[in-house]
Design a protein around this motif. Structure first.
Motif, mmCIF file in Angstrom:
data_model
loop_
_atom_site.group_PDB
_atom_site.id
_atom_site.type_symbol
_atom_site.label_atom_id
_atom_site.label_comp_id
_atom_site.label_asym_id
_atom_site.label_seq_id
_atom_site.Cartn_x
_atom_site.Cartn_y
_atom_site.Cartn_z
ATOM 1 N N LEU B 112 6.391 -32.486 25.406
ATOM 2 C CA LEU B 112 5.214 -32.669 26.258
ATOM 3 C C LEU B 112 3.946 -32.764 25.425
ATOM 4 O O LEU B 112 3.041 -33.541 25.721
ATOM 5 N N GLU B 113 3.876 -31.947 24.389
ATOM 6 C CA GLU B 113 2.689 -31.989 23.532
ATOM 7 C C GLU B 113 2.579 -33.375 22.897
ATOM 8 O O GLU B 113 1.502 -33.954 22.820
ATOM 9 N N TYR B 114 3.725 -33.895 22.470
ATOM 10 C CA TYR B 114 3.687 -35.219 21.863
ATOM 11 C C TYR B 114 3.296 -36.272 22.896
ATOM 12 O O TYR B 114 2.468 -37.157 22.620
ATOM 13 N N ASP B 142 -5.493 -33.028 18.553
ATOM 14 C CA ASP B 142 -5.172 -31.626 18.862
ATOM 15 C C ASP B 142 -3.763 -31.498 19.427
ATOM 16 O O ASP B 142 -3.034 -30.557 19.108
ATOM 17 N N GLU B 143 -3.400 -32.406 20.320
ATOM 18 C CA GLU B 143 -2.073 -32.304 20.942
ATOM 19 C C GLU B 143 -0.987 -32.551 19.903
ATOM 20 O O GLU B 143 0.079 -31.943 19.947
ATOM 21 N N LEU B 144 -1.278 -33.434 18.959
ATOM 22 C CA LEU B 144 -0.362 -33.619 17.843
ATOM 23 C C LEU B 144 -0.243 -32.305 17.067
ATOM 24 O O LEU B 144 0.841 -31.896 16.645
ATOM 25 N N ARG B 145 -1.372 -31.627 16.907
ATOM 26 C CA ARG B 145 -1.350 -30.312 16.255
ATOM 27 C C ARG B 145 -0.407 -29.367 16.986
ATOM 28 O O ARG B 145 0.383 -28.661 16.368
ATOM 29 N N HIS B 146 -0.500 -29.360 18.305
ATOM 30 C CA HIS B 146 0.325 -28.413 19.055
ATOM 31 C C HIS B 146 1.813 -28.706 18.862
ATOM 32 O O HIS B 146 2.603 -27.792 18.637
ATOM 33 N N ALA B 147 2.173 -29.984 18.957
ATOM 34 C CA ALA B 147 3.581 -30.328 18.737
ATOM 35 C C ALA B 147 3.998 -29.864 17.342
ATOM 36 O O ALA B 147 5.049 -29.240 17.156
ATOM 37 N N ASP B 237 -8.538 -24.590 20.871
ATOM 38 C CA ASP B 237 -8.348 -25.997 21.262
ATOM 39 C C ASP B 237 -8.335 -26.078 22.790
ATOM 40 O O ASP B 237 -8.958 -26.944 23.396
ATOM 41 N N GLU B 238 -7.576 -25.149 23.389
ATOM 42 C CA GLU B 238 -7.443 -25.159 24.847
ATOM 43 C C GLU B 238 -8.800 -24.993 25.509
ATOM 44 O O GLU B 238 -9.078 -25.595 26.544
ATOM 45 N N ALA B 239 -9.637 -24.149 24.916
ATOM 46 C CA ALA B 239 -10.965 -23.930 25.511
ATOM 47 C C ALA B 239 -11.728 -25.249 25.547
ATOM 48 O O ALA B 239 -12.379 -25.583 26.540
HETATM 49 FE FE LIG Z 1 -1.459 -28.890 23.952
#
Ligand SMILES: [Fe+2]
Ligand SMILES: [Fe+2]
Lengths: 331, 532
Positions: B112-114, B142-147, B237-239
């Motif tokens: 999902l992050e990807y 950022d989402e790439l970071r999360h994955a 990041d979420e903030a």
């Molecule tokens: Fe995320």
């Protein structure tokens, strides 16, 4: 404690993820490999994208290039998010010292007015060139195929925003933070006849639908002319009579381009070597965009270098052609 | 050359001025190509934007600041992950059941992050304004970071436990992972405005705290330093992402009154879609964390009913009302985790992780947290199943369940006003009957049937013979379609699912740690009995 002794002697039951073991054998994988390979979905897509009803969400057919394995397009820098951000942060720290120095010594403001005007003319419109390159790389990360290419492309995207902002800073050092140079640069980009060729090509790329063509056009052909022209040839021209003040600030752009060229070259070279159709398509794109780039730079070069323009552009083109030859694009 | 003394001192810039100058006017009105050819996807949804400049980037983060800030967070995070790996931190978690929750996380969330990275890439290219494009690009990376950091945080567990090794393969194929997969593909396949309302507002702003707080505190409570560090590192990041979510909604609502009904429709849809996705989280929280932080019911009360209530009261001035069927989520909050765990238990041989029945102690906790439902409906069921286990004839169900055409959960939710009656909703479209778990999902289908007929429903696909591994021969006399389907999904029959007490993760855990694999049930191997 007995527990510690026991856990220290525990042997893992496998060394890496199965998809990486299938590629590289069951040995510990690098952090780059863990994110770069296979994380993008490949099959069983649920819905037809409303923005492309004939395609899939991730679709190999969004370029004419074909690859047996899209993960052959790996990044030789092996950037994953953590190594990317920490590398850029470190480079930025060094650059901040240069910027500080330039500001304290008024390195750019002290230059004669006509030299400052030349810098503004030659460099400030490039903010917009970078913003265009940002959009083109974001196109690659949006519609490219495979984690390896999209992650490198989003890094290139944010890099280009960073470069646009760095060029803005050079402008602010010239105009003493008034922002006048930025306004002037924007007017040149939009209206000055010398700059229209480049703007027209960038806008052309905004409507170019093949993401690999965008890759070749923006990151190899256009950048391969623009960066050496402005940050080597033009910079040399200023340095010859006014010292290296400007060079201390443009060097960053040049180093960045050298580093990113490793990724661009590896990607283009691998895709061209994959099959004859790929090579032919890439050569076609490369030649067309190389021509377009030289055409676009000519009027700018004449304005800033006068009689030396032709030689400078010739040197830049020769450099690019040598690079292309190394990538297997015989021209 | 001008003399040193001639120059006026340089004007000092505030952060805000600096940001404004550095990004000022980067965009321009194209004249060589048509604007509609450059930005091709922003008109078809019917959203009206009159002035993109009104959407200011709320973060004012220049790239150099972004690199430094994020780089520093990464340095700290990887220092912890490295130490975790060197010290075999995986053995410090409460027990081997906790690791089963991590399997759901790695196999179901990383994808999902990807996908989120890809969705924001599209916005980062397609939005015509500079501010919104930069905001989308930063979220894309950022989402790439999360994955990336999720994989790195959990990677070490994979070396010691089953069921995580093939996570990308499983994400694309496993029947219950089509719940998260279809959720994000629904968003990415939508137009850019629906995507940003779905993900930035409905998911990040309204529901993320719910995913984040209980799950990350759950990891902390259970001694998983690696996942906790990832989680807290992602929090800032979420903030930013949540701020983007609320800014976007206000921007769309302020641009044109005609946007209000469209936005409302998307809020209704994505609230329900997100809520159904979170049923996985509810199940993890209540059943898979050996040490519990709070119950799903408590989390829903705080993070949706209270916080969400205040949010929608605030949005009322734009003509936005609370999401449709929010009342159903409140009626379901005392049931959903129990119903879902019952499914996983009964089809455990077709699941990628082992399951277990709640212990006496855990059931007492449920009785306290779920006073209106647990003792009436679920305790008797679990006690009966425990008797069957003790007799050596554990309850199992090998028929594949009917899946909801929209959320892809098995259709075994119960009627909002009657926990003993299963919901059956169906509709006909182009001569075919489609089934739903709820009115919420049925509405979503009926608004866009042409989209949802394309859903890749695993159970349908298995019955149609589309889920066999390469080289399988369905005509062979010993061909077992269910085993073949499991192989296709990347689930190893006899290894990955089944009962925790018989699972290889459990016996290895006891050998390695000399601690029981299930804290509440006592040891299952001699490895623990010897030392305790
Ligand atoms: Fe995320
Ligand atoms: Fe549903």
């Amino acid at each position: 404690m007995s527990v510690d002794i026991r856990t220290n002697s525990v042997k893992p039951i496998r060394n890496t993820f199965a998809h990486l073991a299938r590629r590289f054998g069951d040995k510990p994988a690098s952090r780059y490999q863990e994110i770069a390979y296979d994380v993008q979905s490949e099959v069983n897509f649920h819905y037809k994208p409303l923005w492309d009803p004939d395609g899939e969400i991730y679709d190999k057919r969004r370029t004419a290039i074909t690859m047996a394995d899209w993960y052959a397009l790996k990044d030789p820098r092996q950037f994953y998010y953590g190594s990317y951000t920490t590398t850029r942060a470190k480079q930025q720290d060094a650059l901040d010292r240069q910027l500080d120095f330039a500001e304290k010594r008024d390195l750019l403001r002290q230059l004669p007015e006509e030299v400052r005007a030349q810098i503004v003319f030659a460099l400030l419109p490039l903010r917009h060139y970078e913003w265009g390159a940002n959009m083109n790389n974001c196109f690659i990360s949006a519609y490219g195929y495979g984690t390896a290419i999209t992650q490198a492309a989003i890094m290139a995207t944010t890099d280009r925003l960073g470069m646009a902002q760095h060029i803005s800073r050079i402008g602010l050092l010239v105009d003493g933070n008034s922002g006048e140079s930025l306004t002037r640069g924007r007017a040149l980009w939009i209206d000055d006849p010398a700059w229209q060729g480049l703007r027209r090509r960038i806008e052309r790329l905004f409507v170019t639908r093949d993401w690999f063509e965008v890759m070749v056009a923006q990151n190899l052909a256009l950048d391969g002319l623009v960066y050496p022209f402005f940050f080597q040839q033009f910079d040399k021209h200023i340095a010859a009579s006014h010292g290296t003040g400007l060079s201390t600030l443009t060097d960053y752009l040049l180093r960045w381009h050298e580093e990113t060229a490793k990724w661009v070259d590896a990607t283009v070279k691998t895709a061209a070597a994959e099959n004859e159709q790929n090579r032919a398509a890439i050569v076609g794109w490369f030649l067309a965009w190389r021509e377009a780039g030289i055409d676009a730079l000519k009027p700018i070069a004449e304005r800033v270098l006068g009689d030396a323009a032709e030689a400078a552009l010739g040197a830049v083109a020769a450099q690019l052609d040598a690079r292309a030859a190394k990538l297997g694009l015989k021209v | 050359m001008a003399a040193d003394g001639d120059l006026k001192p340089i004007k000092k810039l505030s952060l805000k001025e600096n940001y404004a100058l550095l990004t000022r006017g980067l965009g321009w009105e194209p004249t060589y190509e048509k604007k509609e050819e450059i930005f091709r996807t922003i008109d078809f949804e019917g959203i009206k934007i009159h002035d993109w400049e009104k959407w200011e980037d709320p973060f004012r983060l220049t790239m150099d600041a972004y690199w430094k800030y994020q780089g520093e967070k990464e340095r700290k995070l990887y220092a912890i992950i490295d130490a975790f790996q060197q010290n075999n931190g995986q053995f410090n978690v409460t027990d081997a059941r906790y690791v089963q929750a991590l399997k759901l996380f790695l196999n179901g969330i990383v994808g999902l992050e990807y996908a989120s990275h890809r969705g924001f890439n599209i916005l980062g290219r397609e939005f015509p304004g500079v501010g919104p494009r930069i905001a989308a690009q930063m979220q894309a990376i950022d989402e790439l970071r999360h994955a990336t950091t999720q994989i790195h945080a959990i990677s070490h567990y994979n070396r010691f436990f089953e069921g995580m090794a093939d996570f990308p393969h499983q994400f694309d194929r496993v029947w219950y992972l089509s719940i998260p997969k279809s959720f994000f593909e629904d968003a990415v396949s939508s137009g850019p405005f629906e995507f940003i309302v779905a993900i930035s507002f409905a998911f990040e702003y309204v529901l993320t705290n719910l995913a984040f707080m209980p799950w990350m505190s759950g990891a902390a409570f259970n001694g998983d330093m690696s996942t906790v560090s990832f989680g807290f590192s992602a929090q800032s990041d979420e903030a930013r992402h949540m701020t983007l979510g609320i800014e976007v909604i206000k921007f769309l609502l302020e641009q044109d009154p005609d946007n209000v009904p469209l936005v409302q429709k998307w809020i209704d849809k994505w609230f329900w879609r997100g809520y159904r996705l979170l049923a996985l989280l509810a199940t993890m929280m209540d059943y898979m964390l050996p040490k519990r932080v709070m119950s799903w019911s408590e989390a829903w009360t705080i993070y949706y009913e209270e916080n969400g209530g205040a949010l929608f009261a605030d949005l009322a001035r734009y003509g936005i009302r609370p999401p449709k069927y929010a009342d159903v989520t409140i009626k379901e909050k005392q049931r959903v985790s129990h119903e879902m765990w019952s499914i996983f238990y009964s089809v455990r041989n077709a699941v990628g992780f082992p399951v277990w029945l709640p212990s006496a102690e855990e059931m007492d906790w449920f009785s306290e947290k779920y006073p209106d439902t647990f003792d009436r409906y679920y305790r008797p069921r679990f006690e009966h199943w425990r008797e069957l286990e003790e007799k050596g004839t554990p309850f199992t169900n090998m028929t594949l369940p009917q899946l909801c055409q929209v959320c892809q959960w098995p259709c075994i939710y119960t009627e909002p006003d009657d926990p003993t009656e299963f919901v059956h909703r169906e509709t006909e479209y182009q001569g075919e009957t489609f089934h739903f778990c709820s009115d919420g999902c049925k509405d979503i289908f009926c608004n866009e049937p042409e989209k949802y007929v394309h859903a890749w429903l695993p159970v349908h696909q298995i019955y149609q013979g589309n889920c066999f591994p390469e080289g399988a021969d369905p005509t062979a006399p010993d061909f077992n379609p269910l085993v073949a389907a499991l192989q296709y999904m990347g689930i190893k029959p006899g290894v990955d699912g089944g009962l925790m007490s018989q699972h290889v993760d459990a016996s290895r855990w006891e050998q390695w740690t000399s601690r029981p694999a299930n804290l509440h049930e006592g040891a299952i191997t001699q490895a623990v009995r010897k030392t305790t």
